[in-house]
Design a protein around this motif. Structure first.
Motif, PDB file in Angstrom:
ATOM      1  N   PRO A  31       0.854  -1.196   0.000  1.00  0.00           N
ATOM      2  CA  PRO A  31       0.000   0.000   0.000  1.00  0.00           C
ATOM      3  C   PRO A  31       0.890   1.246   0.000  1.00  0.00           C
ATOM      4  O   PRO A  31       1.978   1.245   0.600  1.00  0.00           O
ATOM      5  N   GLU A  32       0.465   2.303  -0.665  1.00  0.00           N
ATOM      6  CA  GLU A  32       1.310   3.490  -0.822  1.00  0.00           C
ATOM      7  C   GLU A  32       1.712   4.093   0.515  1.00  0.00           C
ATOM      8  O   GLU A  32       2.847   4.534   0.667  1.00  0.00           O
ATOM      9  N   ASP A  33       0.821   4.108   1.514  1.00  0.00           N
ATOM     10  CA  ASP A  33       1.192   4.687   2.804  1.00  0.00           C
ATOM     11  C   ASP A  33       2.285   3.861   3.487  1.00  0.00           C
ATOM     12  O   ASP A  33       3.202   4.416   4.102  1.00  0.00           O
ATOM     13  N   VAL A  34       2.230   2.549   3.348  1.00  0.00           N
ATOM     14  CA  VAL A  34       3.260   1.675   3.927  1.00  0.00           C
ATOM     15  C   VAL A  34       4.577   1.882   3.179  1.00  0.00           C
ATOM     16  O   VAL A  34       5.635   2.028   3.796  1.00  0.00           O
ATOM     17  N   ALA A  35       4.510   1.918   1.848  1.00  0.00           N
ATOM     18  CA  ALA A  35       5.718   2.127   1.044  1.00  0.00           C
ATOM     19  C   ALA A  35       6.366   3.458   1.394  1.00  0.00           C
ATOM     20  O   ALA A  35       7.595   3.540   1.528  1.00  0.00           O
ATOM     21  N   ALA A  36       5.567   4.509   1.561  1.00  0.00           N
ATOM     22  CA  ALA A  36       6.110   5.832   1.899  1.00  0.00           C
ATOM     23  C   ALA A  36       6.794   5.800   3.262  1.00  0.00           C
ATOM     24  O   ALA A  36       7.885   6.355   3.435  1.00  0.00           O
ATOM     25  N   ARG A  37       6.181   5.134   4.231  1.00  0.00           N
ATOM     26  CA  ARG A  37       6.783   5.024   5.576  1.00  0.00           C
ATOM     27  C   ARG A  37       8.102   4.269   5.514  1.00  0.00           C
ATOM     28  O   ARG A  37       9.098   4.678   6.120  1.00  0.00           O
ATOM     29  N   LEU A  38       8.130   3.171   4.758  1.00  0.00           N
ATOM     30  CA  LEU A  38       9.352   2.379   4.650  1.00  0.00           C
ATOM     31  C   LEU A  38      10.445   3.126   3.890  1.00  0.00           C
ATOM     32  O   LEU A  38      11.623   3.046   4.249  1.00  0.00           O
ATOM     33  N   ARG A  39      10.082   3.875   2.848  1.00  0.00           N
ATOM     34  CA  ARG A  39      11.083   4.683   2.135  1.00  0.00           C
ATOM     35  C   ARG A  39      11.642   5.763   3.045  1.00  0.00           C
ATOM     36  O   ARG A  39      12.846   6.046   3.022  1.00  0.00           O
ATOM     37  N   SER A  40      10.807   6.340   3.882  1.00  0.00           N
ATOM     38  CA  SER A  40      11.260   7.352   4.830  1.00  0.00           C
ATOM     39  C   SER A  40      12.261   6.739   5.815  1.00  0.00           C
ATOM     40  O   SER A  40      13.308   7.329   6.113  1.00  0.00           O
ATOM     41  N   GLU A  41      11.950   5.553   6.311  1.00  0.00           N
ATOM     42  CA  GLU A  41      12.866   4.854   7.218  1.00  0.00           C
ATOM     43  C   GLU A  41      14.173   4.527   6.500  1.00  0.00           C
ATOM     44  O   GLU A  41      15.254   4.685   7.068  1.00  0.00           O
ATOM     45  N   LEU A  42      14.086   4.099   5.250  1.00  0.00           N
ATOM     46  CA  LEU A  42      15.284   3.779   4.472  1.00  0.00           C
ATOM     47  C   LEU A  42      16.178   5.011   4.322  1.00  0.00           C
ATOM     48  O   LEU A  42      17.388   4.930   4.546  1.00  0.00           O
ATOM     49  N   MET A  43      15.595   6.135   3.986  1.00  0.00           N
ATOM     50  CA  MET A  43      16.391   7.355   3.809  1.00  0.00           C
ATOM     51  C   MET A  43      17.010   7.802   5.137  1.00  0.00           C
ATOM     52  O   MET A  43      18.167   8.219   5.186  1.00  0.00           O
ATOM     53  N   SER A  44      16.250   7.689   6.226  1.00  0.00           N
ATOM     54  CA  SER A  44      16.779   8.031   7.546  1.00  0.00           C
ATOM     55  C   SER A  44      17.956   7.132   7.908  1.00  0.00           C
ATOM     56  O   SER A  44      18.991   7.596   8.418  1.00  0.00           O
ATOM     57  N   ALA A  45      17.812   5.840   7.628  1.00  0.00           N
ATOM     58  CA  ALA A  45      18.882   4.889   7.925  1.00  0.00           C
ATOM     59  C   ALA A  45      20.117   5.175   7.077  1.00  0.00           C
ATOM     60  O   ALA A  45      21.246   5.104   7.567  1.00  0.00           O
ATOM     61  N   ARG A  46      19.911   5.539   5.810  1.00  0.00           N
ATOM     62  CA  ARG A  46      21.058   5.862   4.952  1.00  0.00           C
ATOM     63  C   ARG A  46      21.778   7.115   5.445  1.00  0.00           C
ATOM     64  O   ARG A  46      23.010   7.173   5.404  1.00  0.00           O
ATOM     65  N   ARG A  47      21.023   8.097   5.922  1.00  0.00           N
ATOM     66  CA  ARG A  47      21.665   9.291   6.501  1.00  0.00           C
ATOM     67  C   ARG A  47      22.465   8.912   7.740  1.00  0.00           C
ATOM     68  O   ARG A  47      23.565   9.418   7.968  1.00  0.00           O
ATOM     69  N   ALA A  48      21.917   7.983   8.550  1.00  0.00           N
ATOM     70  CA  ALA A  48      22.615   7.532   9.757  1.00  0.00           C
ATOM     71  C   ALA A  48      23.914   6.802   9.402  1.00  0.00           C
ATOM     72  O   ALA A  48      24.907   6.931  10.113  1.00  0.00           O
ATOM     73  N   VAL A  49      23.923   6.069   8.294  1.00  0.00           N
ATOM     74  CA  VAL A  49      25.165   5.423   7.841  1.00  0.00           C
ATOM     75  C   VAL A  49      26.209   6.496   7.570  1.00  0.00           C
ATOM     76  O   VAL A  49      27.356   6.401   8.029  1.00  0.00           O
ATOM     77  N   GLY A  50      25.822   7.532   6.854  1.00  0.00           N
ATOM     78  CA  GLY A  50      26.764   8.610   6.538  1.00  0.00           C
ATOM     79  C   GLY A  50      27.288   9.297   7.781  1.00  0.00           C
ATOM     80  O   GLY A  50      28.493   9.570   7.888  1.00  0.00           O
ATOM     81  N   GLN A  51      26.398   9.566   8.725  1.00  0.00           N
ATOM     82  CA  GLN A  51      26.831  10.209   9.971  1.00  0.00           C
ATOM     83  C   GLN A  51      27.817   9.320  10.727  1.00  0.00           C
ATOM     84  O   GLN A  51      28.818   9.807  11.259  1.00  0.00           O
ATOM     85  N   ALA A  52      27.525   8.018  10.763  1.00  0.00           N
ATOM     86  CA  ALA A  52      28.406   7.093  11.470  1.00  0.00           C
ATOM     87  C   ALA A  52      29.770   7.006  10.784  1.00  0.00           C
ATOM     88  O   ALA A  52      30.806   6.953  11.453  1.00  0.00           O
TER      89      ALA A  52
END
Length: 99
Positions: A31-52
């Motif tokens: 569902p689009e709302d689930v996909a949007a939430r998961l993409r948001s989590e993915l982008m947040s996690a990728r930013r956290a990789v960069g910070q680390a």
């Protein structure tokens, strides 16, 4: 020159091709709302990789990469291919995902 990438799906819909490289497509049953939430989590996690990486914090990097992996699995981009799963298995995969 635009830095925008063009993604084309393969004829079977299972993959997207970006800059000549094939990647597994997100599960189209999401569902689009689930996909949007998961993409948001993915982008947040990728930013956290960069910070680390910038902080040279190996433990934080591992945790962030684990978050990236969990989001990618929930999106259907890693793990058992979504086209080999039943609808119930697909739903269980994204419901068990992060966030």
């Amino acid at each position: 020159m635009s830095s925008e990438r063009r993604a084309e799906r393969t004829p079977d819909g299972r993959y997207v091709v970006i800059d000549g490289r094939r990647w597994r497509a997100t599960d189209p049953l999401l569902p689009e709302d689930v996909a949007a939430r998961l993409r948001s989590e993915l982008m947040s996690a990728r930013r956290a990789v960069g910070q680390a990486l910038r902080a040279r914090d190996a433990a934080a990097e591992r945790a962030a990469r684990d978050r990236v992996h969990a989001a990618k699995v929930a999106l259907g981009e890693r793990g058992t291919p979504w086209w080999e799963q039943s609808e119930d298995e697909r739903r269980a995969r994204w419901e068990a995902g992060p966030g």
